[in-house]
Scaffold this motif. Structure first.
Motif, PDB file in Angstrom:
ATOM      1  N   GLY A 118     -36.630  12.415  73.896  1.00 45.15           N
ATOM      2  CA  GLY A 118     -36.477  12.971  71.986  1.00 45.15           C
ATOM      3  C   GLY A 118     -38.275  13.390  71.614  1.00 45.15           C
ATOM      4  O   GLY A 118     -38.382  13.210  73.572  1.00 45.15           O
ATOM      5  N   ARG A 119     -38.328  13.398  70.733  1.00 48.39           N
ATOM      6  CA  ARG A 119     -39.744  13.986  70.728  1.00 48.39           C
ATOM      7  C   ARG A 119     -40.715  12.947  70.046  1.00 48.39           C
ATOM      8  O   ARG A 119     -42.223  13.870  69.404  1.00 48.39           O
ATOM      9  N   ASP A 120     -40.491  11.750  70.550  1.00 47.64           N
ATOM     10  CA  ASP A 120     -41.409  11.073  70.349  1.00 47.64           C
ATOM     11  C   ASP A 120     -42.912  10.933  70.202  1.00 47.64           C
ATOM     12  O   ASP A 120     -44.026  10.701  69.189  1.00 47.64           O
ATOM     13  N   PHE A 121     -43.450  11.519  71.022  1.00 48.95           N
ATOM     14  CA  PHE A 121     -44.812  11.838  71.632  1.00 48.95           C
ATOM     15  C   PHE A 121     -45.503  12.648  70.745  1.00 48.95           C
ATOM     16  O   PHE A 121     -46.660  12.702  69.749  1.00 48.95           O
ATOM     17  N   LEU A 122     -44.809  13.879  70.072  1.00 48.36           N
ATOM     18  CA  LEU A 122     -44.692  15.156  69.399  1.00 48.36           C
ATOM     19  C   LEU A 122     -44.803  14.350  68.301  1.00 48.36           C
ATOM     20  O   LEU A 122     -45.898  15.207  67.019  1.00 48.36           O
ATOM     21  N   GLU A 123     -43.945  13.864  67.375  1.00 46.25           N
ATOM     22  CA  GLU A 123     -44.797  13.322  65.704  1.00 46.25           C
ATOM     23  C   GLU A 123     -44.857  11.959  65.892  1.00 46.25           C
ATOM     24  O   GLU A 123     -44.982  10.964  65.040  1.00 46.25           O
ATOM     25  N   GLU A 124     -46.097  11.771  66.461  1.00 46.92           N
ATOM     26  CA  GLU A 124     -46.810  10.684  66.222  1.00 46.92           C
ATOM     27  C   GLU A 124     -47.690  11.063  65.205  1.00 46.92           C
ATOM     28  O   GLU A 124     -47.719  11.887  64.192  1.00 46.92           O
ATOM     29  N   SER A 125     -47.896  10.124  64.223  1.00 45.08           N
ATOM     30  CA  SER A 125     -48.658  10.364  63.008  1.00 45.08           C
ATOM     31  C   SER A 125     -49.811  10.752  62.402  1.00 45.08           C
ATOM     32  O   SER A 125     -51.242  10.114  63.757  1.00 45.08           O
ATOM     33  N   LEU A 126     -50.322  11.347  61.937  1.00 47.64           N
ATOM     34  CA  LEU A 126     -51.308  11.923  61.706  1.00 47.64           C
ATOM     35  C   LEU A 126     -52.718  10.909  60.354  1.00 47.64           C
ATOM     36  O   LEU A 126     -51.569  10.282  59.508  1.00 47.64           O
ATOM     37  N   SER A 127     -53.371   9.947  60.619  1.00 45.21           N
ATOM     38  CA  SER A 127     -54.888   8.887  60.089  1.00 45.21           C
ATOM     39  C   SER A 127     -55.437  10.411  59.484  1.00 45.21           C
ATOM     40  O   SER A 127     -55.923  11.136  59.888  1.00 45.21           O
ATOM     41  N   LYS A 128     -56.412   9.386  59.034  1.00 35.90           N
ATOM     42  CA  LYS A 128     -57.539  10.604  58.306  1.00 35.90           C
ATOM     43  C   LYS A 128     -58.498  10.659  59.404  1.00 35.90           C
ATOM     44  O   LYS A 128     -58.805  11.518  59.896  1.00 35.90           O
ATOM     45  N   ASN A 129     -58.601   9.817  59.952  1.00 47.33           N
ATOM     46  CA  ASN A 129     -59.428   9.468  61.259  1.00 47.33           C
ATOM     47  C   ASN A 129     -58.734  10.210  62.426  1.00 47.33           C
ATOM     48  O   ASN A 129     -59.982  11.262  62.764  1.00 47.33           O
ATOM     49  N   ASP A 130     -57.900  11.023  62.613  1.00 43.63           N
ATOM     50  CA  ASP A 130     -57.070  11.567  63.538  1.00 43.63           C
ATOM     51  C   ASP A 130     -58.003  13.219  62.691  1.00 43.63           C
ATOM     52  O   ASP A 130     -57.974  14.040  63.405  1.00 43.63           O
ATOM     53  N   LEU A 131     -57.273  13.444  61.251  1.00 43.62           N
ATOM     54  CA  LEU A 131     -58.239  14.901  61.170  1.00 43.62           C
ATOM     55  C   LEU A 131     -59.083  15.180  61.231  1.00 43.62           C
ATOM     56  O   LEU A 131     -60.506  16.113  60.979  1.00 43.62           O
ATOM     57  N   ASP A 132     -60.012  14.066  61.182  1.00 50.77           N
ATOM     58  CA  ASP A 132     -61.458  14.003  60.658  1.00 50.77           C
ATOM     59  C   ASP A 132     -61.685  14.180  62.083  1.00 50.77           C
ATOM     60  O   ASP A 132     -63.630  15.377  62.460  1.00 50.77           O
ATOM     61  N   GLU A 133     -61.151  13.776  63.197  1.00 49.12           N
ATOM     62  CA  GLU A 133     -61.801  14.086  64.621  1.00 49.12           C
ATOM     63  C   GLU A 133     -61.445  15.877  65.241  1.00 49.12           C
ATOM     64  O   GLU A 133     -61.453  15.760  66.050  1.00 49.12           O
ATOM     65  N   SER A 134     -60.529  15.775  64.276  1.00 45.18           N
ATOM     66  CA  SER A 134     -60.266  17.053  64.753  1.00 45.18           C
ATOM     67  C   SER A 134     -60.355  18.688  64.728  1.00 45.18           C
ATOM     68  O   SER A 134     -61.606  18.185  64.242  1.00 45.18           O
ATOM     69  N   TRP A 135     -59.880  19.684  66.025  1.00 39.03           N
ATOM     70  CA  TRP A 135     -60.604  20.821  65.694  1.00 39.03           C
ATOM     71  C   TRP A 135     -60.281  21.566  64.047  1.00 39.03           C
ATOM     72  O   TRP A 135     -61.418  21.883  63.390  1.00 39.03           O
ATOM     73  N   TYR A 136     -59.594  21.662  63.303  1.00 41.55           N
ATOM     74  CA  TYR A 136     -59.316  21.357  62.072  1.00 41.55           C
ATOM     75  C   TYR A 136     -60.074  20.724  61.436  1.00 41.55           C
ATOM     76  O   TYR A 136     -60.345  22.072  59.866  1.00 41.55           O
ATOM     77  N   SER A 137     -60.243  19.678  61.284  1.00 40.41           N
ATOM     78  CA  SER A 137     -61.725  19.737  60.557  1.00 40.41           C
ATOM     79  C   SER A 137     -63.121  20.094  60.426  1.00 40.41           C
ATOM     80  O   SER A 137     -64.113  20.527  59.809  1.00 40.41           O
ATOM     81  N   LYS A 138     -63.237  21.306  61.601  1.00 39.40           N
ATOM     82  CA  LYS A 138     -64.947  22.679  61.890  1.00 39.40           C
ATOM     83  C   LYS A 138     -64.266  23.090  61.590  1.00 39.40           C
ATOM     84  O   LYS A 138     -64.662  23.867  60.743  1.00 39.40           O
TER      85      LYS A 138
END
Length: 534
Positions: A118-138
């Protein structure tokens, strides 16, 4: 001046430009644009000689026209997706929120992605740390925007107009404005779209729409510009203007080149890199759409020439049409232009001999490669192989279909024949492709801390792996569609494989089901009939 003399004059002007004439624009981009402009001028000066008087079906998906004397004019692709035939927006790119880790790449190298159900790799949960390191936070959102946050803590839907973009002014220079206007008009873009794009390219970038996909934990990005043809059906083969396909491809290339030059200073910022990734992905997938559709027509023509299916076209008409499909290859046209300069004995209005040479060479290479890879696959799988359509095989009792045209490679690793489907685990192949493509986008957006030469090689390897075998699928899709549409025998396995390939194809603009394809076909059939007054 008569039309024929005018056409000769324009052609000579074009040849002078190829021969480094002094009236070239100064920049290399301008020189190339000037050459393409010469062909556009030749196209406009060469009035349409073949006026459609009747239509004839090559197949359900491809309709040809003849003039009053019975000469073949054009072949139209009724199944080519256009903006007028689509009922929903199509994402130009997908940007994963979570920054990839070295473990992601290590798992990919160890082929663990292939073990995903299925899509397990794509369905990994997002943590606050993930968001802080993401391009989205910029991203810095403008104040007083009415933006809705979702459960993952990100804005559900926004446009680049809601974001503070790069501060520097971006604009096309006069040379680019002049040629881009001509190119886009030649391609059929609306005057309003052209004016907005040429005069204020930042407005075009601000129109990028980001829509969050909670399953993928990624943003799908849509473009507010006509990257797909607006109206259909599309001309796949033109016996009147034989270099049409090549010319349109060059126009798209020039537009992309101009946009990339425009964005170069801005790619130091995260928003500039995002814009660059999205636009280049969009153009890449559009080119793949054209190539995929062209390969499907090639398959229909070859089936007709071999007698597998019946068509009203003569053998010579089929052969000439096949030759013109191969003229769309840039190298073929460049060779013709070189011969024109050197000997003056070639003609850009009689390209059949060049297309014939290219088609014979290409097909012989495909057959040779397929035969060789069939043997490799036999020893690799250790089973009796069964042919599926053209250039595909599977174990007699297996659920996996492999292409015998291509091998999957990643850097120095040869991963064997490209698997295009596994009916026992339908999401396996598309998941591997999607993950690979998302990782390539992440490298480009996050600017991983690798030396430039390593970064470029990583991107190339990831995209190459993601797209391996995608174009090969056009042949089996075309083969099974034609047989099904004509009531010919198709096994249950072939039918299931065909439907699965349609559904899981990674090219976003292609129809994802037989039903949607047939809807597009019927809409384009009515449009063409009305256009020709028949």
């Amino acid at each position: 001046m008569t039309k024929s003399l005018w056409a000769i004059t324009i052609t000579l002007t074009f040849l002078m430009s190829v021969a480094e004439a002094r009236n070239y624009p100064k920049s290399m981009w301008g020189k190339y644009a000037y050459r393409v402009e010469g062909l556009i001028a030749h196209r406009d000066a060469s009035s349409q000689k073949c006026i459609a008087a009747s239509t004839v079906e090559l197949s359900k998906r491809f309709m040809a026209t003849r003039d009053a004397a019975g000469n073949l004019c054009r072949i139209y692709d009724l199944s080519f997706p256009t903006l007028s035939s689509l009922f929903a927006k199509k994402p130009a790119s997908t940007l994963r929120i979570k920054k990839p880790t070295l473990d992601d790449y290590r798992n990919f190298l160890n082929n663990k992605v292939g073990e995903i159900e299925g899509r397990d790799f794509l369905e990994e949960s997002l943590s606050k740390n993930d968001l802080d390191e993401s391009w989205y936070s910029k991203l810095v959102f403008k104040p007083n925007r009415n933006l809705r946050m979702n459960n993952d803590g990100v804005v559900q839907n926004f446009r680049f107009a809601d974001v503070e973009l790069f501060s520097q002014k971006i604009s096309f220079n006069q040379e680019q404005r002049k040629y881009l206007t001509k190119m886009l008009k030649g391609y059929g873009a609306t005057d309003e779209k052209i004016e907005n794009f040429i005069n204020n390219p930042k407005r075009f970038l601000e129109g990028m729409e980001f829509e969050y996909d909670s399953l993928k934990r990624a943003y799908e990005v849509f473009l507010d510009f006509d990257f797909l043809p607006i109206r259909g059906p599309i001309t796949s083969v033109d016996h009147d203007l034989q270099y049409r396909g090549w010319l349109q491809k060059q126009i798209r290339g020039l537009v992309l080149s101009a946009i990339n030059k425009l964005l170069t200073p801005a790619t130091a910022s995260i928003t500039g890199r995002i814009a660059s990734v999205v636009i280049n992905d969009a153009f890449e997938m559009i080119e793949m759409t054209y190539d995929f559709q062209r390969a499907q027509l090639e398959q229909v023509i070859r089936m007709a020439l071999e007698g597998t299916i019946q068509t009203p076209l003569t053998k010579k008409e089929l052969q000439d049409s096949l030759y013109l499909l191969y003229v769309q290859d840039s190298q073929t046209v460049v060779a013709i232009i070189q011969k024109l300069i050197q000997t003056g004995s070639a003609s850009i209005d009689n390209l059949y001999p060049y297309g014939k040479a290219a088609s014979i060479q290409s097909y012989n290479m495909k057959v040779s490669t397929s035969d060789s890879n069939f043997s490799k696959l036999y020893y690799e799988l250790g089973c009796d192989l069964k042919d599926i359509g053209y250039f595909f095989a599977r174990c007699e009792a297996g659920d996996e279909v492999y292409s015998t045209l291509s091998e999957s490679k990643f850097f120095f690793w040869n991963l064997g024949m490209t698997k295009i489907i596994n009916l026992a685990r339908p999401w396996e192949v598309v998941t591997k492709r999607t993950v690979s493509y998302l990782l390539s986008g992440a490298v480009r957006v996050f600017m991983m801390n690798f030396p430039n030469w390593i970064t470029s090689n990583v991107i190339s390897a990831l995209k190459g792996y993601a797209l391996a075998g995608v174009m090969d699928e056009a042949y089996v899709v075309s083969d099974i569609y034609e047989k099904t549409a004509r009531g010919m025998r198709v096994t249950a396995f072939e039918r299931e494989a065909y439907l699965n390939i349609l559904d899981k194809n990674i090219i976003p603009f292609l129809p994802k089901s037989e039903e949607s394809m047939n809807t597009i076909i019927e809409k384009h059939r009515r449009l063409l009939t009305n256009k020709l007054g028949m």
